[in-house]
Motif scaffolding. Structure first.
Motif, PDB file in Angstrom:
ATOM      1  N   SER A  16       0.833  -1.208   0.000  1.00 46.60           N
ATOM      2  CA  SER A  16       0.000   0.000   0.000  1.00 46.60           C
ATOM      3  C   SER A  16       0.860   1.247   0.000  1.00 46.60           C
ATOM      4  CB  SER A  16      -0.928  -0.008   1.217  1.00 46.60           C
ATOM      5  OG  SER A  16      -0.166   0.006   2.387  1.00 46.60           O
ATOM      6  N   SER A  17       0.394   2.248  -0.667  1.00 45.87           N
ATOM      7  CA  SER A  17       1.200   3.463  -0.868  1.00 45.87           C
ATOM      8  C   SER A  17       0.825   4.546   0.113  1.00 45.87           C
ATOM      9  CB  SER A  17       1.000   3.995  -2.289  1.00 45.87           C
ATOM     10  OG  SER A  17       1.365   3.025  -3.220  1.00 45.87           O
ATOM     11  N   CYS A  18       1.763   5.376   0.386  1.00 43.28           N
ATOM     12  CA  CYS A  18       1.550   6.489   1.315  1.00 43.28           C
ATOM     13  C   CYS A  18       0.977   7.682   0.579  1.00 43.28           C
ATOM     14  CB  CYS A  18       2.868   6.880   1.956  1.00 43.28           C
ATOM     15  SG  CYS A  18       2.689   8.222   3.107  1.00 43.28           S
ATOM     16  N   LEU A  19      -0.028   8.294   1.145  1.00 38.04           N
ATOM     17  CA  LEU A  19      -0.707   9.425   0.502  1.00 38.04           C
ATOM     18  C   LEU A  19       0.200  10.621   0.364  1.00 38.04           C
ATOM     19  CD1 LEU A  19      -3.305  10.629  -0.625  1.00 38.04           C
ATOM     20  CD2 LEU A  19      -3.820  11.418   1.683  1.00 38.04           C
ATOM     21  N   VAL A  20       0.084  11.266  -0.809  1.00 33.28           N
ATOM     22  CA  VAL A  20       0.833  12.488  -1.062  1.00 33.28           C
ATOM     23  C   VAL A  20       0.256  13.641  -0.282  1.00 33.28           C
ATOM     24  CG1 VAL A  20       1.526  11.751  -3.350  1.00 33.28           C
ATOM     25  CG2 VAL A  20      -0.599  12.931  -3.061  1.00 33.28           C
ATOM     26  N   ALA A  65      -7.236  15.617  -7.298  1.00 31.51           N
ATOM     27  CA  ALA A  65      -7.750  14.277  -7.043  1.00 31.51           C
ATOM     28  C   ALA A  65      -6.973  13.201  -7.779  1.00 31.51           C
ATOM     29  CB  ALA A  65      -9.220  14.204  -7.442  1.00 31.51           C
ATOM     30  N   SER A  66      -6.273  13.567  -8.832  1.00 36.38           N
ATOM     31  CA  SER A  66      -5.562  12.539  -9.602  1.00 36.38           C
ATOM     32  C   SER A  66      -4.396  11.942  -8.833  1.00 36.38           C
ATOM     33  CB  SER A  66      -5.079  13.120 -10.936  1.00 36.38           C
ATOM     34  OG  SER A  66      -4.097  14.112 -10.722  1.00 36.38           O
ATOM     35  N   THR A  67      -3.896  12.652  -7.818  1.00 38.60           N
ATOM     36  CA  THR A  67      -2.756  12.125  -7.063  1.00 38.60           C
ATOM     37  C   THR A  67      -2.934  12.266  -5.557  1.00 38.60           C
ATOM     38  OG1 THR A  67      -1.708  14.249  -7.583  1.00 38.60           O
ATOM     39  CG2 THR A  67      -0.937  12.326  -8.803  1.00 38.60           C
ATOM     40  N   ALA A 134      -1.291   7.086  -5.131  1.00 39.30           N
ATOM     41  CA  ALA A 134       0.012   6.760  -5.711  1.00 39.30           C
ATOM     42  C   ALA A 134       1.119   6.963  -4.694  1.00 39.30           C
ATOM     43  CB  ALA A 134       0.270   7.631  -6.929  1.00 39.30           C
ATOM     44  N   ALA A 135       2.230   6.232  -4.883  1.00 45.59           N
ATOM     45  CA  ALA A 135       3.382   6.373  -3.998  1.00 45.59           C
ATOM     46  C   ALA A 135       4.064   7.710  -4.215  1.00 45.59           C
ATOM     47  CB  ALA A 135       4.382   5.246  -4.260  1.00 45.59           C
ATOM     48  N   PRO A 136       4.669   8.272  -3.169  1.00 45.86           N
ATOM     49  CA  PRO A 136       5.390   9.531  -3.300  1.00 45.86           C
ATOM     50  C   PRO A 136       6.679   9.356  -4.076  1.00 45.86           C
ATOM     51  CG  PRO A 136       5.746   8.625  -1.148  1.00 45.86           C
ATOM     52  CD  PRO A 136       4.750   7.731  -1.821  1.00 45.86           C
ATOM     53  N   SER A 137       7.203  10.452  -4.572  1.00 44.72           N
ATOM     54  CA  SER A 137       8.431  10.396  -5.351  1.00 44.72           C
ATOM     55  C   SER A 137       9.489  11.291  -4.764  1.00 44.72           C
ATOM     56  CB  SER A 137       8.132  10.824  -6.791  1.00 44.72           C
ATOM     57  OG  SER A 137       7.487  12.069  -6.804  1.00 44.72           O
ATOM     58  N   ALA A 138      10.719  11.031  -5.178  1.00 45.18           N
ATOM     59  CA  ALA A 138      11.832  11.841  -4.697  1.00 45.18           C
ATOM     60  C   ALA A 138      12.160  12.916  -5.704  1.00 45.18           C
ATOM     61  CB  ALA A 138      13.054  10.944  -4.479  1.00 45.18           C
ATOM     62  N   ALA A 139      12.761  13.976  -5.241  1.00 41.15           N
ATOM     63  CA  ALA A 139      13.160  15.073  -6.110  1.00 41.15           C
ATOM     64  C   ALA A 139      14.622  15.387  -5.885  1.00 41.15           C
ATOM     65  CB  ALA A 139      12.316  16.312  -5.822  1.00 41.15           C
ATOM     66  N   PRO A 140      15.316  15.870  -6.920  1.00 44.84           N
ATOM     67  CA  PRO A 140      16.710  16.226  -6.733  1.00 44.84           C
ATOM     68  C   PRO A 140      16.857  17.461  -5.869  1.00 44.84           C
ATOM     69  CG  PRO A 140      15.991  16.850  -8.915  1.00 44.84           C
ATOM     70  CD  PRO A 140      14.854  16.103  -8.289  1.00 44.84           C
ATOM     71  N   ALA A 141      17.814  17.436  -4.999  1.00 43.22           N
ATOM     72  CA  ALA A 141      18.063  18.607  -4.162  1.00 43.22           C
ATOM     73  C   ALA A 141      18.928  19.603  -4.902  1.00 43.22           C
ATOM     74  CB  ALA A 141      18.766  18.189  -2.874  1.00 43.22           C
ATOM     75  N   ALA A 269       9.562  16.281 -16.604  1.00 40.91           N
ATOM     76  CA  ALA A 269      10.711  16.486 -15.720  1.00 40.91           C
ATOM     77  C   ALA A 269      10.268  16.597 -14.264  1.00 40.91           C
ATOM     78  CB  ALA A 269      11.478  17.743 -16.119  1.00 40.91           C
ATOM     79  N   ILE A 270       8.949  16.638 -14.038  1.00 44.09           N
ATOM     80  CA  ILE A 270       8.414  16.804 -12.684  1.00 44.09           C
ATOM     81  C   ILE A 270       8.615  15.521 -11.883  1.00 44.09           C
ATOM     82  CG2 ILE A 270       6.279  17.115 -11.360  1.00 44.09           C
ATOM     83  CD1 ILE A 270       5.306  18.969 -13.616  1.00 44.09           C
ATOM     84  N   THR A 271       9.126  15.672 -10.672  1.00 46.43           N
ATOM     85  CA  THR A 271       9.378  14.523  -9.809  1.00 46.43           C
ATOM     86  C   THR A 271       8.310  14.326  -8.742  1.00 46.43           C
ATOM     87  OG1 THR A 271      10.745  15.908  -8.376  1.00 46.43           O
ATOM     88  CG2 THR A 271      11.883  14.657 -10.101  1.00 46.43           C
ATOM     89  N   ASP A 272       7.530  15.364  -8.447  1.00 49.94           N
ATOM     90  CA  ASP A 272       6.508  15.278  -7.395  1.00 49.94           C
ATOM     91  C   ASP A 272       5.134  15.524  -7.991  1.00 49.94           C
ATOM     92  OD1 ASP A 272       7.134  17.955  -7.901  1.00 49.94           O
ATOM     93  OD2 ASP A 272       6.523  18.599  -5.887  1.00 49.94           O
ATOM     94  N   ALA A 273       4.643  14.543  -8.728  1.00 46.05           N
ATOM     95  CA  ALA A 273       3.349  14.701  -9.407  1.00 46.05           C
ATOM     96  C   ALA A 273       2.229  14.975  -8.418  1.00 46.05           C
ATOM     97  CB  ALA A 273       3.036  13.448 -10.212  1.00 46.05           C
ATOM     98  N   GLU A 274       2.382  14.552  -7.176  1.00 50.09           N
ATOM     99  CA  GLU A 274       1.348  14.778  -6.169  1.00 50.09           C
ATOM    100  C   GLU A 274       1.093  16.254  -5.895  1.00 50.09           C
ATOM    101  OE1 GLU A 274       5.262  13.673  -4.088  1.00 50.09           O
ATOM    102  OE2 GLU A 274       4.076  13.009  -5.800  1.00 50.09           O
ATOM    103  N   ASN A 275       2.060  17.102  -6.242  1.00 52.88           N
ATOM    104  CA  ASN A 275       1.918  18.546  -6.019  1.00 52.88           C
ATOM    105  C   ASN A 275       1.548  19.315  -7.283  1.00 52.88           C
ATOM    106  OD1 ASN A 275       2.568  18.529  -3.270  1.00 52.88           O
ATOM    107  ND2 ASN A 275       4.749  18.487  -3.714  1.00 52.88           N
ATOM    108  N   LYS A 276       1.242  18.622  -8.342  1.00 56.90           N
ATOM    109  CA  LYS A 276       1.090  19.296  -9.637  1.00 56.90           C
ATOM    110  C   LYS A 276      -0.049  20.309  -9.662  1.00 56.90           C
ATOM    111  CE  LYS A 276      -1.704  15.493 -11.498  1.00 56.90           C
ATOM    112  NZ  LYS A 276      -1.716  14.343 -12.435  1.00 56.90           N
ATOM    113  N   PHE A 277      -1.038  20.169  -8.772  1.00 55.81           N
ATOM    114  CA  PHE A 277      -2.168  21.101  -8.816  1.00 55.81           C
ATOM    115  C   PHE A 277      -1.745  22.542  -8.575  1.00 55.81           C
ATOM    116  CE2 PHE A 277      -1.951  19.989  -4.340  1.00 55.81           C
ATOM    117  CZ  PHE A 277      -2.249  21.159  -3.675  1.00 55.81           C
ATOM    118  N   ILE A 278      -0.595  22.767  -7.912  1.00 50.74           N
ATOM    119  CA  ILE A 278      -0.174  24.154  -7.656  1.00 50.74           C
ATOM    120  C   ILE A 278       0.253  24.860  -8.938  1.00 50.74           C
ATOM    121  CG2 ILE A 278       0.595  23.490  -5.338  1.00 50.74           C
ATOM    122  CD1 ILE A 278       3.481  24.108  -6.374  1.00 50.74           C
TER     123      ILE A 278
END
Length: 489
Positions: A16-20, A65-67, A134-141, A269-278
């Motif tokens: 099971s995946s962790c909520l974004v 709602a998509s993520t 969906a599972a969370p993703s990592a982003a480059p620092a 190129a987006i790594t955090d699709a869970e935040n795309k609504f912004i």
């Protein structure tokens, strides 16, 4: 599915995946999903409230709602943002499959005043099941000492974003070289000249660009068409961007049509699709918001470890030597071994990145070299799921047979791209000297054009680490084959 090698055991795993947006990852796999945190939900609710037109409100809901998932109480708050029954029903239809507590769905029917609306709401909710986010993703620092680093604690805290999981990309272009490239672009008056300068720079070296570095190049790309052409050229060398960073790039353009053009090429190129609504905040009118939403629906989040998989004949080579047990703490406070982090990234890539008509295989190596399948296999849902399970079963132990792993990868005549990840220098195999390994790669590749994309994955510390030499070997391997090089610490 072949059994994993005897040295590997299959741990107990909860898929099971962790909520974004509200996130607390745990160990190898994400924790059970939880709906959006209250404080962050208020940010989304405020965004919806700020929109005056129902269509614009719905666009925001569809994107979020998509993520993300919601409680029935949160859905009720969002539905109540609409004045008319038909709009409320459409909002409920958008959110119904993202509800985490369907046992409380009855309260949603009470939002409607007329009997016919209540019946429609009941019909919408009749067969809903608990959502699986969906599972969370990592982003480059941000890696440059001369660039402003945004801390994990503050990134996104005031905008309703989930804090991206950051990795430190130390293998990017040096900042001084990026400044020189930006200056060279500024000197060119015409697009052809700019693109020639950029193409020459990219083709001469395997390192990638961080988001901060990409934004340094933007002033030299005044027109949206220049930006589109440049991003297409740089695509595989962009190490990843957060949704906030994409929004900042879009903010440099004045017209919505230009922003949409740039979004189309930056979306993957987006790594955090869970935040795309912004990202929708950058668009003024409902029609543009809706078009942006449709673009964002097609995102395949970029992995900061593996990038975006473009090859349709790919083989993933993973180091499972003893040093992969080195442990580190992420910016979110979770403690992981190198192997656990890589397992999670590779599983995500297999599930989200492989083209439908692709073929792929896995090679794992320590002292010995093992292949998952005898040859490349089609990326069917079944084979992908088997590969995900195989990756989840891997455990570290033994030496580092880089030569043997590369030899096995090149043995498959169908392969056109290798994704090679290691955390060390060669300690086992027929050849251990880096120069000799590179010589053999050149020989194996003499009549082929197999691209080797390399990752020096060096987070944490192990007593046998030689990080500079490991980075150098991966850099030279990528450079010799036209691949992209990443070094992560």
């Amino acid at each position: 599915m072949p059994r994993p090698p005897a040295s590997f055991t299959i741990p107990d795993m909860n898929p099971s995946s962790c909520l974004v947006i509200w996130l607390a990852l745990a160990a190898l796999l994400p924790a059970p999903a939880r709906a959006m945190d209250g404080a962050l939900f208020q940010q989304l609710e405020a965004r919806v409230d700020d929109e005056h037109l129902s269509d614009a409100k719905l666009t925001l809901l569809k994107t979020a709602a998509s993520t993300n998932t919601f409680t029935c109480a949160q859905v009720a708050h969002l539905v109540e943002q609409f004045s008319f029954g038909d709009d409320k029903l459409e909002a409920l239809s958008t959110l119904k499959d993202r509800i985490e507590d369907p046992e409380n769905k009855r309260k949603l029917v009470t939002l409607f005043g007329f009997d016919d609306e209540k019946k429609k709401a009941q019909a919408l909710l009749a067969h809903i099941q608990k959502a699986a986010p969906a599972a969370p993703s990592a982003a480059p620092a941000d890696t440059g000492s001369e660039s402003t680093r945004v801390s994990a604690a503050t990134r996104g805290s005031s905008t309703g974003e989930m804090t991206p999981l950051l990795v430190n990309q130390v293998g990017a272009w040096p900042d001084a070289d990026v400044r020189a490239l930006a200056a060279a672009l500024q000197k060119e008056d015409f697009t052809d000249g700019k693109m020639s300068v950029l193409q020459a720079a990219i083709s001469s070296r395997p390192e990638g660009f961080t988001s901060a570095q990409l934004q340094q190049l933007v002033p030299g790309l005044t027109f949206s068409d220049d930006m589109v052409q440049a991003v297409k050229m740089m695509d595989e060398h962009i190490l990843g961007m957060t949704s906030r960073e994409v929004r900042e790039v879009l903010g440099t353009y004045s017209f919505n049509d230009d922003k949409l053009k740039v979004l189309r090429v930056l979306k993957d190129a987006i790594t955090d699709a869970e935040n795309k609504f912004i990202i929708l905040d950058e668009f003024t009118f409902g029609a543009h918001k809706e078009e942006a939403r449709q673009i964002l629906e097609t995102i395949k989040p970029r992995s900061p470890v593996y990038g975006t998989i473009r090859s349709k004949r790919a083989i993933f080579v993973v180091d499972v030597s003893g040093s992969m047990e080195a442990r580190f703490t992420t910016n979110r406070g979770e403690s992981l071994t190198r192997l656990q982090f890589v397992q999670r990234e590779l599983q995500s890539v297999l599930k989200e990145q492989l083209p439908e008509d692709a073929k792929f295989n896995l090679v794992v190596f320590s002292t010995r070299v093992q292949t998952w399948k005898p040859r490349l296999v089609p990326a069917t849902p079944r084979s992908v799921q088997e590969a995900v399970q195989y990756v989840g079963a891997l455990q570290q132990g033994g030496g580092t047979n880089i030569h043997g792993a590369l030899e096995k990868a090149f043995a498959d005549s169908e392969v056109d791209a290798v994704y090679f990840l290691t955390d060390g220098m060669p300690t086992d195999g027929k050849k251990k000297a880096p120069a000799k390994i590179l010589e053999d790669v050149a020989a194996w590749n003499a009549r082929r054009k197999v691209v080797v994309n390399t990752v020096a994955f060096l987070m944490g510390s192990f007593n046998s680490d030689n990080k500079p030499r490991s980075r150098e070997l991966m850099l030279q391997l990528a450079k010799a084959t036209g691949g992209v090089y990443r070094a992560i610490e």
